[in-house]
Scaffold this motif. Structure first.
Motif, mmCIF file in Angstrom:
data_model
loop_
_atom_site.group_PDB
_atom_site.id
_atom_site.type_symbol
_atom_site.label_atom_id
_atom_site.label_comp_id
_atom_site.label_asym_id
_atom_site.label_seq_id
_atom_site.Cartn_x
_atom_site.Cartn_y
_atom_site.Cartn_z
ATOM 1 N N LYS A 106 52.442 33.947 50.600
ATOM 2 C CA LYS A 106 53.738 34.490 51.030
ATOM 3 C C LYS A 106 53.715 36.010 51.030
ATOM 4 C CE LYS A 106 56.853 30.822 49.480
ATOM 5 N NZ LYS A 106 57.875 30.462 48.481
ATOM 6 N N LYS A 134 44.416 36.917 54.922
ATOM 7 C CA LYS A 134 43.978 37.928 53.976
ATOM 8 C C LYS A 134 43.599 37.295 52.633
ATOM 9 C CE LYS A 134 45.205 42.690 53.096
ATOM 10 N NZ LYS A 134 46.255 43.720 53.215
ATOM 11 N N ARG A 170 50.936 38.149 50.967
ATOM 12 C CA ARG A 170 49.863 38.887 51.659
ATOM 13 C C ARG A 170 49.402 38.245 52.953
ATOM 14 N NH1 ARG A 170 45.917 38.177 47.178
ATOM 15 N NH2 ARG A 170 44.441 39.156 48.613
ATOM 16 N N GLY A 171 49.813 37.029 53.212
ATOM 17 C CA GLY A 171 49.379 36.347 54.415
ATOM 18 C C GLY A 171 48.140 35.497 54.154
ATOM 19 N N GLU A 172 48.045 34.341 54.819
ATOM 20 C CA GLU A 172 46.992 33.359 54.540
ATOM 21 C C GLU A 172 45.593 33.882 54.860
ATOM 22 O OE1 GLU A 172 47.893 29.352 55.598
ATOM 23 O OE2 GLU A 172 45.812 28.934 56.147
#
Length: 798
Positions: A561, A567, A563-565
């Motif tokens: 949520k 990354k 940092r993004g999947e």
């Protein structure tokens, strides 16, 4: 199968290696008859020869993979075929030597029974019924399963991403760390077991705890030697073994005392052989120590400076009255001999009590090693020429693995009955037995196995078979269809050590060096280098198993949520294959250039060996002797005032273990009437069970025999070559009898590494007896290491 090379010529090492069975037959592994192997490939030798070819040949440096010693050699490669293995004179550790076992390594590559393709189980576990599949199908079966077994994705989903449901094991070798990285760090399993708990665990730990090192021995300058239990003349033939025997018989070493229940070849080369009762060496060492303290023979200044708990240990030995007279009825060695040896040892200028290189024989083995280390220190002959050597390590740059954190993974559980469970290598017996007895706190459902054969190495094979049958998924990476491979669901065929470049390795001690094994030829058949297998399997598993973790791992969900999947996947180690971004050869180059510069890499790449100042130091002294380091540059003494001799180790007492070596009468040797104590050992021609199908070595030792006392055998009507049954409380087997006076009437002996039950091994199948099937599963209390010499057996002529 033609056997052309003679034993004499083979041992002389002057001939090219005969390659047996070049035109191979089906092994039965491919039971459906789908595939028969034939050697139509020009890369497989078709003819048997004992002559080195005359054509143009390439010399490729390699590091032997036939035993733990890792001697260096050059492979002679002609038209893509390895025709001979020569010793490499540049490696200080092996010093231009390749033993018969090392010479026979060529047969590992060309063994017609080796695993050639990925296989998948189609019959019952243990039946040996497999079919050939592609690599992609094999990886897919591991991930998704088949109608015969579940896949890793389903299992981890059912276990809510508890990665501890995966267990794994690996034997020793240069690619071992990569396997540990894959299953331990990347897949997240804490449940690892290896060869340590069935081998040298207590020896290494006992010496480390006492002296801070498991030492190298300077046999060249030693002048008195006690060798206890270790059978160097037969079990491991290396340059330091040669050093030892070059100096025995008063050629430098004034006296060699061999302590062993059997009259071995080592005993034959000693000045005095003392047959000790199995498991009572500790009483012998304690009595030696009593004599030293009672007569004040020790190097008092040395011990006062470096000893920890020294005065307490002295009082401990004297107050317990561990006299030679006390020890004689326990260990079977006369009191007068104990007095003599203790006095001679302390009077010598450079005495050595050899630390041993053997499995754990008795439940007191850890304390025995501590007592041996302390006794050696009493002479002051450590960290110096002619004694125990600490040496100097060559440090390679550390490697970091970007490993994901698995919140759902539980801790390892193999702790029952062990004072100091090891997080690293565990206890094979406790690990297995807790699963069988339902004492594991969570289900263990998967075993990843590589280059390890617990069916023939872990005591009580019947339990090991039961353990493997309980798994939902067994994956094996290996070269040969071992007994354990028969219980796998998926088999991934690995390239032999002559077909692969391995990670660089640094060796320390007296003459440190860095070595590299280069692939002599490309992998045969459809086999692959282990690091390639690790990478491809990691690529296959990474994304699907990441989805499982996303489902159950709240911390991971939170990170995604924030940092993004993409990354998180790349930066937090969920990309399981990122540990193998560079091929091994390129990674080696990067490491060596970073540590020592481009010139060092050039030397290592050409010769397979590098050490600082090598071009200056290395010299040929005569046709077969070389200088690696000038004597003034060898690392005889490196510790200075950092030395410690821990006589009293208080931390042991916190877990119920004696803080000082202490005898307990429960360890006294006794055998019920009509039974025999089984003792086992290794031979130089066999590396555990890994070389059991090697045709060259079979030519030297075709089978294992049961040593039985000649007089006892006569009473039982047993003659040489008779088939006998050996039976313990856990199993039985049959082998041939060898009546001899070289063993006591209440003991029998057999070599380890025979008696394979894998029909995929044409030469090894049914040949001799598997000692692991006979030895009961006792373990010592400190680390849970297997005790090999506590089993009583019955014998009968068949």
């Amino acid at each position: 199968m033609e056997v052309e090379v003679s034993r004499r010529r083979f041992l002389g090492g002057t001939v090219a290696m005969t390659i047996f069975g070049g035109a191979a037959v089906s092994t039965g592994l491919l039971s459906g008859g789908e595939e028969k192997h034939n050697s139509s490939s020009p890369r497989i030798p078709k003819t048997v020869t004992t002559k080195t070819g005359t054509g143009e040949a390439e010399k490729v440096p390699f590091l032997c993979g036939m035993c733990v010693n890792k001697c260096a050699g050059y492979a002679r490669v002609e038209d893509g075929i390895i025709t001979k293995l020569d010793p490499n004179p540049h490696f200080p550790k092996s010093r231009n030597m390749l033993c018969p076992r090392g010479n026979a390594g060529i047969q590992t590559t060309y063994d017609p029974d080796r695993l050639k393709y990925p296989l998948i189980r189609v019959g019952e576990r243990g039946s040996g019924k497999f079919k050939r599949i592609s690599w992609e199908e094999a990886y897919d079966a591991i991930l998704n399963g088949t109608d015969k077994f579940k896949g890793l994705k389903q299992i981890l989903d059912e276990e809510k991403d508890n990665r501890a449901t995966i267990g794994y094991c690996n034997g020793e070798g240069l690619s071992k760390e990569g396997f540990e990285t894959l299953v331990g760090q990347k897949l997240g399993s804490p449940n690892y077991v290896d060869e340590v708990s069935i081998c040298l665990e207590t020896a290494g730990a006992g010496f480390f705890a006492t002296l801070g090192v498991y030492p190298e021995i300077d046999f060249e300058h030693a002048d008195y030697l006690i060798i206890s239990g270790a059978n160097r003349a037969e079990a491991i033939i290396t340059p330091d073994t040669q050093d030892m025997f070059k100096h025995t018989k008063r050629r430098g070493i004034k006296k060699t005392v061999c302590i062993d229940p059997r009259f071995t070849n080592t005993a034959a080369k000693a000045d005095k052989w003392l047959p000790v009762n199995p498991g009572t060496d500790l009483a012998f060492v304690l009595a030696l120590t009593w004599v030293v303290f009672n007569e004040n023979l020790q190097n008092e200044a040395f011990m006062k400076k470096y000893g920890v708990g020294y005065e307490e240990y002295k009082q401990h030995i004297l107050s317990h009255k561990y006299t030679p007279e006390w020890a004689e009825p326990i260990c079977g060695i006369k009191a007068k001999d104990i007095y003599t040896i203790a006095r001679e040892f302390m009077q010598a200028e450079a005495p050595v009590y050899y630390p041993g290189r053997r499995s754990v024989f008795s439940p007191n083995d850890y304390q025995l090693r501590r007592a041996m280390a302390i006794f050696q220190a009493l002479s002051g002959n450590i960290d110096k020429k002619g004694g125990y050597i600490y040496g100097n390590p060559i440090m390679l740059p550390p490697e970091y693995v970007n490993a994901p954190i698995y919140d759902q993974a539980k801790e390892r559980f193999d702790t029952e009955g062990i004072a100091f469970p090891t997080l690293k290598s565990g206890s094979w017996i406790v690990f297995r037995n807790m699963v069988l007895e339902g004492k594991n706190p969570y289900p263990l459902r998967v075993m990843f196995m590589r280059k390890h054969n617990p069916m023939m190495s872990v005591p009580n094979s019947a339990k090991t078979a039961e353990f493997l049958k309980k798994m939902d998924l067994n994956v094996m990476i290996d070269i040969l269809p071992s007994d354990t491979a028969m219980y796998a669901d998926v088999i991934l065929p690995e390239a032999s050590y002559l077909e692969r470049t391995s990670p660089v390795k640094a060796y320390g001690f007296l003459e440190p060096a860095v070595v590299m094994r280069k692939a002599a030829i490309k992998p045969l058949y459809e086999t692959k280098e282990p690091e390639v297998i690790y990478k491809e399997l990691a690529e296959k598993l990474a994304k699907p198993l990441f989805e499982i973790s996303k489902k159950y791992d709240k911390d991971l969900q939170e990170q995604i949520k924030l940092r993004g999947e993409k990354k998180v996947f790349e930066e937090d180690g969920w990309n399981l294959a990122d540990a193998w971004e560079l091929p091994v050869y390129e990674k080696n180059k990067e490491i060596i250039e970073k540590a020592f510069g481009p010139k060092a890499w050039e030397i290592l790449d050409e010769k397979g060996v590098y050490y600082p100042h090598m071009e200056e130091y290395f010299k040929q002294l005569n046709p077969n002797e070389y200088q690696y380091y000038p004597k003034s540059k060898k690392f005889y003494s490196t510790m200075g005032d950092k030395k410690r001799v821990v006589c009293k180790f208080d931390r042991l007492a916190t877990r119920g273990i004696d803080p000082m070596p202490t005898w307990h009468d429960e360890w006294k040797f006794s055998v019920p009437e009509g039974k025999f104590r089984l003792i086992t050992g290794r031979h130089a021609q066999f590396t555990q069970s890994g070389t059991t199908n090697n045709a060259m070595l079979r030519d030297l030792i075709p089978t294992n025999y049961l040593w039985i006392n000649k007089r006892t055998a006569k009473k039982m009507g047993i003659e040489f070559g008779d088939k006998v049954e050996i039976k313990s409380e856990v199993g039985k087997g049959q082998l041939l009898a060898y009546p001899t006076e070289k063993i006591a009437p209440n003991q029998v002996f057999m070599l380890h590494g025979f008696g394979s039950q894998s029909e995929g091994l044409e030469l090894a199948y049914g040949n001799g007896c598997n000692d692991a099937a006979i030895i009961k599963d006792d373990f010592e209390p400190v680390f849970g290491a297997a005790v090999m010499h506590s089993t009583n057996v019955e014998i009968r002529k068949v």
